[in-house]
Design an enzyme around this catalytic site. Structure first.
Site, PDB file in Angstrom:
ATOM      1  N   CYS A  46       0.817  -1.212   0.000  1.00  0.00           N
ATOM      2  CA  CYS A  46       0.000   0.000   0.000  1.00  0.00           C
ATOM      3  C   CYS A  46       0.855   1.267   0.000  1.00  0.00           C
ATOM      4  CB  CYS A  46      -0.905   0.009   1.216  1.00  0.00           C
ATOM      5  SG  CYS A  46      -1.752   1.581   1.452  1.00  0.00           S
ATOM      6  N   CYS A  48      -0.060   4.408  -0.069  1.00  0.00           N
ATOM      7  CA  CYS A  48      -0.558   5.554   0.690  1.00  0.00           C
ATOM      8  C   CYS A  48      -0.081   5.559   2.138  1.00  0.00           C
ATOM      9  CB  CYS A  48      -2.074   5.614   0.626  1.00  0.00           C
ATOM     10  SG  CYS A  48      -2.893   4.083   1.070  1.00  0.00           S
TER      11      CYS A  48
END
Length: 136
Positions: A46, A48
């Site tokens: 991920c 983010c």
């Protein structure tokens, strides 16, 4: 399962700094249940949240007190090992990335994805350093 060429740099960002990769249920149990303090990073693709988590973790270790043992599992890759690590992190729900500090096998500090996502690496590192100062 993610292709190795995608995740290898994400794994090496921690293992090149001395983190032990936990790839089996037995390795997770052994690492968490050992004496002393153990940091367990649930690494993740991920972008983010993981983009800031890994640098924050490394920065946090520039502290007078730090965990005795540095370990990592990779969500979506080492499924059984990750599931086992998450069992030790209960009652917190699974999240990736996440960072847990154990002392003598007991969970003493937890950062879930929502504590990481959207925060600067320095803020995440300071949170971890406060936990190291208290528990290590």
């Amino acid at each position: 399962m993610y292709p190795l060429e995608l995740i290898k740099p994400m794994i090496e960002e921690l293992t090149n700094f001395g983190f032990q990769e936990l790839k089996t249920v037995e390795a997770v149990k052994s690492a968490i249940e050992q004496k002393g303090t153990t940091l367990v990073v649930v690494n993740s693709v991920c972008g983010c949240a993981a983009r800031n988590a890994r640098p924050a973790i490394l920065y946090s270790l520039q502290n007078a007190k730090k965990p005795d043992h540095l370990t990592t599992v990779f969500a979506g890759v080492d499924r059984e090992a990750t599931e086992e690590a998450r069992q030790y992190m209960l009652p917190f729900p699974p999240s990736s990335p996440s960072i847990a500090l154990f002392k003598d096998g007991e969970l003493v500090h937890m950062l879930e994805r929502h504590h990481i996502e959207g925060r600067m690496a320095e803020v995440i590192a300071e949170n971890l350093q406060q936990a190291y100062d208290e528990f290590c």
